[in-house]
Design a protein around this motif. Structure first.
Motif, mmCIF file in Angstrom:
data_model
loop_
_atom_site.group_PDB
_atom_site.id
_atom_site.type_symbol
_atom_site.label_atom_id
_atom_site.label_comp_id
_atom_site.label_asym_id
_atom_site.label_seq_id
_atom_site.Cartn_x
_atom_site.Cartn_y
_atom_site.Cartn_z
ATOM 1 N N VAL A 102 1.252 -3.013 2.561
ATOM 2 C CA VAL A 102 1.002 -2.195 3.742
ATOM 3 C C VAL A 102 -0.470 -1.789 3.747
ATOM 4 N N VAL A 103 -1.081 -1.888 4.943
ATOM 5 C CA VAL A 103 -2.484 -1.494 5.110
ATOM 6 C C VAL A 103 -2.514 -0.096 5.727
ATOM 7 N N ASP A 104 -3.204 0.838 5.083
ATOM 8 C CA ASP A 104 -3.444 2.196 5.600
ATOM 9 C C ASP A 104 -2.179 2.967 6.008
ATOM 10 N N PRO A 105 -1.268 3.199 5.052
ATOM 11 C CA PRO A 105 -0.015 3.896 5.377
ATOM 12 C C PRO A 105 -0.179 5.421 5.396
ATOM 13 N N ALA A 106 -0.793 5.967 6.438
ATOM 14 C CA ALA A 106 -1.108 7.404 6.452
ATOM 15 C C ALA A 106 0.139 8.283 6.516
ATOM 16 N N ASP A 107 1.230 7.745 7.064
ATOM 17 C CA ASP A 107 2.474 8.522 7.181
ATOM 18 C C ASP A 107 3.539 7.804 6.346
ATOM 19 N N ALA A 108 3.742 8.326 5.136
ATOM 20 C CA ALA A 108 4.624 7.632 4.182
ATOM 21 C C ALA A 108 6.049 7.491 4.729
ATOM 22 N N ALA A 109 6.551 8.543 5.399
ATOM 23 C CA ALA A 109 7.941 8.509 5.875
ATOM 24 C C ALA A 109 8.127 7.402 6.921
ATOM 25 N N ALA A 110 7.178 7.298 7.844
ATOM 26 C CA ALA A 110 7.284 6.279 8.900
ATOM 27 C C ALA A 110 7.227 4.879 8.300
ATOM 28 N N VAL A 111 6.361 4.704 7.322
ATOM 29 C CA VAL A 111 6.200 3.387 6.703
ATOM 30 C C VAL A 111 7.448 3.033 5.896
ATOM 31 N N LYS A 112 7.985 4.025 5.198
ATOM 32 C CA LYS A 112 9.178 3.788 4.380
ATOM 33 C C LYS A 112 10.348 3.318 5.254
ATOM 34 N N LYS A 113 10.461 3.929 6.429
ATOM 35 C CA LYS A 113 11.534 3.558 7.354
ATOM 36 C C LYS A 113 11.429 2.063 7.705
ATOM 37 N N VAL A 114 10.226 1.617 7.987
ATOM 38 C CA VAL A 114 10.025 0.212 8.370
ATOM 39 C C VAL A 114 10.293 -0.718 7.177
ATOM 40 N N ILE A 115 9.859 -0.304 5.992
ATOM 41 C CA ILE A 115 10.095 -1.125 4.791
ATOM 42 C C ILE A 115 11.600 -1.303 4.586
ATOM 43 N N GLU A 116 12.338 -0.202 4.814
ATOM 44 C CA GLU A 116 13.789 -0.285 4.639
ATOM 45 C C GLU A 116 14.442 -1.161 5.706
ATOM 46 N N GLU A 117 13.971 -1.019 6.951
ATOM 47 C CA GLU A 117 14.492 -1.879 8.027
ATOM 48 C C GLU A 117 14.272 -3.359 7.708
ATOM 49 N N GLU A 118 13.106 -3.650 7.178
ATOM 50 C CA GLU A 118 12.757 -5.054 6.901
ATOM 51 C C GLU A 118 13.392 -5.546 5.604
ATOM 52 N N ASN A 119 13.829 -4.588 4.781
ATOM 53 C CA ASN A 119 14.475 -4.927 3.513
ATOM 54 C C ASN A 119 13.583 -5.821 2.640
ATOM 55 N N VAL A 120 12.349 -5.345 2.449
ATOM 56 C CA VAL A 120 11.390 -6.094 1.627
ATOM 57 C C VAL A 120 10.938 -5.236 0.449
ATOM 58 N N ARG A 121 10.311 -5.899 -0.499
ATOM 59 C CA ARG A 121 9.813 -5.194 -1.681
ATOM 60 C C ARG A 121 8.324 -4.903 -1.453
ATOM 61 N N LEU A 122 7.958 -3.614 -1.484
ATOM 62 C CA LEU A 122 6.549 -3.257 -1.299
ATOM 63 C C LEU A 122 5.807 -3.488 -2.608
ATOM 64 N N SER A 123 4.814 -4.362 -2.539
ATOM 65 C CA SER A 123 4.112 -4.718 -3.765
ATOM 66 C C SER A 123 2.735 -4.061 -3.853
ATOM 67 N N ALA A 124 2.114 -3.796 -2.699
ATOM 68 C CA ALA A 124 0.757 -3.247 -2.745
ATOM 69 C C ALA A 124 0.441 -2.413 -1.511
ATOM 70 N N ILE A 125 -0.511 -1.500 -1.694
ATOM 71 C CA ILE A 125 -1.078 -0.723 -0.584
ATOM 72 C C ILE A 125 -2.556 -1.075 -0.526
ATOM 73 N N PHE A 126 -3.039 -1.477 0.650
ATOM 74 C CA PHE A 126 -4.474 -1.718 0.839
ATOM 75 C C PHE A 126 -5.034 -0.551 1.650
ATOM 76 N N THR A 127 -6.061 0.095 1.114
ATOM 77 C CA THR A 127 -6.647 1.238 1.794
ATOM 78 C C THR A 127 -8.045 0.871 2.266
ATOM 79 N N THR A 128 -8.271 0.988 3.574
ATOM 80 C CA THR A 128 -9.610 0.633 4.075
ATOM 81 C C THR A 128 -10.625 1.711 3.710
#
Ligand SMILES: [Zn+2]
Length: 303
Positions: A65-91
């Motif tokens: 995920v690139v620039d996940p400023a809102d962890a809750a919103a991003v987590k929801k999408v990760i769960e919907e997609e059912n994927v494994r989060l491997s890295a965070i890229f911060t600009t």
């Protein structure tokens, strides 16, 4: 500035998250996933006009995920997609980009957090070796907005052109403010983007397209690329649809911040465009960039 890493900054970020969640109980922009071969890119609208991007390698069900400023919103999408989060890229370090890093790492303990050391990114563990599933990424150092601003390039794959996630360095027809660098620094960062292949897809950190193109039109009223893109963007924004991605070729055709060599832009700013015939026009381009920035900051959107 308050948006730097201070307690006041953190408090303001939490307040902003709350405010915009209440103001926009659904999404601030309507987004759809873009599927390109085995790559799926899902923009995630956050706060008033920010975008985080979940980039999924479908073959391994791994994501970054690139620039996940809102962890809750991003987590929801990760769960919907059912994927494994491997890295965070911060600009860069600003809260509206890096503000969700630590909360996400609390939930995904194995996750690596990438960013430039100069920006002192929360939780940053890594700066290179950026492979996510089968996807190869490269960090490109683009200081100017902050001292450590970095953009992330996804290498082309079958069915998927090269993609660049530009944070607050480059927006559709715009560029981030130069908070921590000179205009010459920003020019050299923008030049790195211009050197990328023309077909590169550009995924910026904010939805500013309409205002930016209206401003661009005030600089180059005769530029047909600006009016064409503006009328498309207006249609998109009537429905609150996302305007990303654009391409590097498109940006070069209408983005005034990338056009500081162009006679039409220099003339519009009151410079003698024949000066640009000289070998080194860095000074002239820096002055032009400063002038465009100044005009943009005082531009009246109520046309
Ligand atoms: Zn920023």
């Amino acid at each position: 500035m308050l948006y730097a890493r201070t307690r006041v900054g953190e408090w303001m970020h939490q307040k902003d998250l709350q405010k915009f969640r209440e103001q926009y109980p659904e999404w601030t922009s309507k987004v759809t996933a873009t599927e390109l071969g085995d790559v799926k890119i899902r923009p995630i609208p956050l706060l008033e006009d920010n975008y985080a991007y979940l980039v999924i390698d479908k073959s391994t069900e791994t994501a970054v995920v690139v620039d996940p400023a809102d962890a809750a919103a991003v987590k929801k999408v990760i769960e919907e997609e059912n994927v494994r989060l491997s890295a965070i890229f911060t600009t860069h370090k600003h809260w509206d980009h890096a503000g969700g890093n630590l909360e996400l790492r609390a939930d995904y303990k194995h996750v690596s957090i990438y960013g430039n050391k100069k920006d002192n990114i929360p939780g940053c563990t890594k700066c290179d070796g950026m492979q996510v599933g089968n996807l190869n990424f490269r960090a490109i150092f683009t200081p100017g907005h902050t001292v450590g601003h970095t953009i992330y390039l996804l290498e082309a794959r079958p069915g998927c052109p090269q993609c660049v996630f530009t944070g607050d360095c480059l927006f559709l027809s715009g560029c981030g403010r130069t908070f921590e660098g000179s205009c010459a620094t920003m020019i050299s960062s923008l030049d790195k983007i211009c050197e990328l292949d023309d077909t590169t897809l550009v995924w910026p950190g904010h939805e500013y397209a309409k205002d930016n193109l209206e401003f661009a039109r005030s600089i180059e009223p005769e530029n047909a690329a600006i009016s064409e893109k503006l009328s498309w963007v207006k249609g998109q924004r009537l429905e609150r649809n996302i305007t990303s991605p654009s391409t590097v070729a498109e940006e070069k055709s209408y983005n005034p911040f990338l056009r500081t060599r162009e006679g039409s832009v220099l003339t519009s700013l009151g410079y003698d465009a024949t000066e640009s015939a000289g070998a080194d026009i860095t000074d002239l381009r820096s002055k032009a960039l400063a002038e465009i920035r100044h005009k943009k900051d005082s531009f009246n959107y109520k046309l």
